[in-house]
Scaffold this motif. Structure first.
Motif, short mmCIF file in Angstrom:
data_model
loop_
_atom_site.label_atom_id
_atom_site.label_comp_id
_atom_site.label_asym_id
_atom_site.label_seq_id
_atom_site.Cartn_x
_atom_site.Cartn_y
_atom_site.Cartn_z
N PRO A 41 0.81 -1.22 0.00
CA PRO A 41 0.00 0.00 0.00
C PRO A 41 0.85 1.27 0.00
O PRO A 41 0.49 2.25 -0.65
CB PRO A 41 -0.82 -0.12 1.29
N PHE A 42 1.99 1.25 0.72
CA PHE A 42 2.88 2.41 0.70
C PHE A 42 3.47 2.62 -0.69
O PHE A 42 3.57 3.75 -1.18
CB PHE A 42 4.01 2.21 1.72
N LEU A 43 3.85 1.52 -1.33
CA LEU A 43 4.43 1.61 -2.66
C LEU A 43 3.42 2.17 -3.66
O LEU A 43 3.74 3.04 -4.48
CB LEU A 43 4.91 0.22 -3.09
N LEU A 44 2.18 1.69 -3.60
CA LEU A 44 1.15 2.17 -4.51
C LEU A 44 0.85 3.65 -4.28
O LEU A 44 0.72 4.43 -5.24
CB LEU A 44 -0.14 1.34 -4.35
N TYR A 45 0.74 4.04 -3.03
CA TYR A 45 0.42 5.43 -2.71
C TYR A 45 1.52 6.37 -3.23
O TYR A 45 1.24 7.38 -3.89
CB TYR A 45 0.26 5.61 -1.20
N ALA A 46 2.78 6.03 -2.93
CA ALA A 46 3.88 6.90 -3.32
C ALA A 46 4.00 7.00 -4.83
O ALA A 46 4.27 8.09 -5.38
CB ALA A 46 5.19 6.38 -2.72
N THR A 47 3.81 5.89 -5.53
CA THR A 47 3.94 5.89 -6.98
C THR A 47 2.82 6.69 -7.64
O THR A 47 3.07 7.54 -8.50
CB THR A 47 3.94 4.44 -7.52
N LEU A 48 1.59 6.44 -7.24
CA LEU A 48 0.46 7.14 -7.84
C LEU A 48 0.46 8.62 -7.47
O LEU A 48 0.10 9.48 -8.29
CB LEU A 48 -0.85 6.49 -7.40
N ASN A 49 0.85 8.93 -6.26
CA ASN A 49 0.87 10.31 -5.80
C ASN A 49 1.92 11.14 -6.55
O ASN A 49 1.77 12.36 -6.67
CB ASN A 49 1.13 10.37 -4.30
N SER A 50 2.96 10.48 -7.06
CA SER A 50 4.06 11.20 -7.73
C SER A 50 3.72 11.55 -9.17
O SER A 50 4.40 12.39 -9.77
CB SER A 50 5.34 10.35 -7.71
N GLY A 51 2.71 10.90 -9.74
CA GLY A 51 2.33 11.23 -11.11
C GLY A 51 2.51 10.06 -12.06
O GLY A 51 3.14 9.04 -11.74
N ASN A 52 1.98 10.23 -13.27
CA ASN A 52 1.94 9.14 -14.25
C ASN A 52 3.31 8.74 -14.76
O ASN A 52 3.48 7.67 -15.35
CB ASN A 52 1.04 9.53 -15.42
#
Length: 585
Positions: free
Chosen positions: A482-493
């Motif tokens: 969940p941390f990995l998904l949040y950080a990746t999506l929050n950073s942009g496409n």
């Protein structure tokens, strides 16, 4: 034939009044058969199996008297096996299904080892059945056991009839419902339509309603006869108490097409979709087979809708189905379609026609939609999706928001344990150092135990990692994904992530097929997997697909990915073979 029920004393007693448990022939679910009631576990519904009238004597006589010798059929076994492919999500080379023949032989050998009983290959008389029962050493009821083995081995109809006659003779004409259903199963798989009708007459005269497997077998057997419309009546009976299965619908649809009733077939198909049930591929194939050479724009448009349904639900036809699609396109009068089987280059260019397929990357609207769904259903989805506290999640979100957008997010624990013979911190340092030379904004996600000095995680190497990348170390009980998904999506496409974890559980948490498809598409376009196998060597990553792996069309062309018959594909993998269809101008 000596085994005729005409000499039995009581036809109305052919079914025992005793409930018992038995495995449904051809199914794995446990059904409770009884003349008074039946529980269908898969539907969580109850309905009665009510007695209506005495047996149909003529039909029962025919059932036992009309014997024919038939060849044994082969059961189709499916086995999911592991694959070793160059692309993380590509369907790997699986074991040939011919190997499963050996597995079947081994299973049969084990079956023989468990009991000294050999299944008869020809009908037996009463004395011979008596001797066979005396030799039986198993703990189960002999009649139930022997009939179950017959269904598994697709025994001869005549052998099964002789068993029924023997049981009836020993029990004052009583034959259990269970034995009759297993006999019906053998009639269906051997395509003995007249025998199916005989059993149908008996059941219709005796019972007001049946259980699901009885309905299913009768439907499957009746669709090949001139009484196929009675299969539709059985389907209607099922609807009164449950939603019929996709197989029930498939059989009725194929029966309607077999007898040229196209409107009924399409109505049943729409009804099936209305229940949010994904049709069987053989159902969709039947529509294409029926449409071969037909000049009917309305029918053609319905078939094109089926292809769009495959696209929208990320479904892949098998080889037989895709050949039917190709044949239908090429048979359309005056349309001049030409198909070929091909592959797609890494660039997304079709080797057949030279056209470039749709991009794997999400549109801005799709990306924002997926991001919102992930945040709601995975990140904030509750303890069933993550093992962390709200306080820690809030701490992580504040940390991410205080950093500039990341280019790559790294699952530190997953990467560190990539090589069993190398030190975890050394492997992770090697990856981080190589990426840092490219001036990328990096985030390493880990757990607090990685900061504790031990043989796997050296303090000096961890300090070097923290100098080259932003780092967040969660509690040891926390889950990383969940941390990995949040950080990746929050950073942009643009942001990618590194892990060899395929995150299937998180895809399954998403609420609908559309969101799951977008997640898988995003994952394929953003996940970097390390593929070099030797510690200390230069880190190399798998190339990311540039094209989407769904059915695609431009109007004058279609590209359809399909499953190869001899390749087993996991749910997170995609096919590598395509059907390319072009319309000549």
């Amino acid at each position: 034939m000596a085994f005729c029920l005409s000499g039995f004393r009581s036809f109305p007693k052919l079914w025992k009044n005793k409930p018992y448990f038995e495995l449904d022939p051809g199914h794995s679910s446990l059904c409770f058969f009884s003349p008074g009631y039946c529980a269908i576990r898969s539907q969580q519904r109850w309905f009665s199996l009510k007695t209506m009238s005495p047996q149909n004597n003529k039909a029962m006589d025919l059932l036992i008297a009309n014997t024919r010798f038939l060849k044994k059929g082969d059961k189709d076994h499916k086995k999911q096996v592991s694959s070793d492919s160059s692309y993380l999500f590509a369907a790997g080379a699986a074991k040939k299904r011919s190997l499963l023949t050996n597995l079947q032989s081994k299973d049969h050998a084990l079956l023989k080892e468990r009991s000294s009983i050999q299944l008869p290959t020809k009908p037996l008389n009463s004395e011979e059945w008596d001797r066979l029962k005396e030799d039986f050493e198993g703990k189960a009821n002999f009649e139930d056991w022997i009939s179950s083995q017959m269904t598994q081995c697709h025994a001869s109809i005549d052998v099964a009839k002789s068993l029924l006659a023997w049981v009836a003779a020993k029990n004052n004409g009583i034959v259990s419902y269970n034995l009759l259903v297993k006999y019906l199963y053998l009639c269906v798989i051997h395509k003995q339509t007249s025998e199916v009708i005989d059993v149908y007459e008996i059941m219709k005269s005796r019972y007001k309603r049946l259980e699901s497997s009885g309905y299913g077998l009768l439907i499957r057997g009746l669709i090949h006869s001139d009484r196929w419309r009675e299969a539709l009546l059985l389907l209607e009976d099922m609807k009164k108490v449950m939603i019929p299965s996709k197989k029930n619908y498939s059989d009725c649809i194929q029966g309607a097409l077999l007898h040229q009733d196209v409107d009924t077939a399409w109505n049943l198909y729409q009804e099936l979709l209305g229940h949010n049930i994904i049709p069987m591929m053989e159902t969709l194939k039947a529509f294409f087979d029926f449409g071969k050479g037909i000049k009917d724009d309305h029918y053609s448009n319905k078939l094109l809708d089926i292809l769009l349904y495959l696209r929208n639900n990320q479904l892949y036809p098998g080889e037989s189905f895709v050949h039917s699609i190709k044949t239908w396109f090429e048979s359309m009068p005056g349309k001049q379609w030409k198909g070929q089987f091909t592959t797609i280059q890494e660039s997304g260019q079709c080797l057949g026609c030279g056209k470039t397929l749709e991009s794997i990357h999400l549109s801005p609207e799709e990306y924002e939609y997926l991001k919102g769904k992930i945040m709601k259903d995975v990140i904030d989805g509750g303890d069933q999706y993550r093992k962390t506290t709200p306080q820690e999640l809030k701490r992580f979100q504040e940390f991410v928001n205080s950093c500039p957008p990341f280019d790559i997010v790294i699952d530190g624990l997953n990467v560190g344990k990539m090589y069993t013979k190398a030190r975890d911190s050394q492997v992770l340092l090697n990856v981080v150092s190589q990426l840092a030379k490219q001036n990328l904004q990096l985030l390493v996600l880990g757990r607090k135990h990685m900061l504790t000095r031990n043989a796997r995680w050296r303090k000096d190497e961890m300090e070097m990692i923290q100098k080259q990348a932003s780092c967040f170390f969660a509690d040891n009980i926390s889950e990383d994904d969940p941390f990995l998904l949040y950080a990746t999506l929050n950073s942009g496409n643009h942001c990618k992530f590194i892990t060899n974890d395929l995150m299937r559980d998180h895809k399954a948490c998403l609420p609908d097929v559309k969101t799951q498809h977008l997640f898988f598409k995003w994952q394929q376009g953003h996940q970097l997997a390390i593929i070099n196998r030797f510690p200390g060597s230069k880190i190399t990553f798998q190339s990311i697909l540039r094209y989407d792996t769904v059915v695609q069309t431009t109007g004058d062309s279609w590209h359809i990915p399909y499953d190869e018959d001899l390749v087993e594909r996991y749910s997170y993998e995609v096919p590598t073979k395509w059907l390319c269809l072009q319309r000549k101008t």
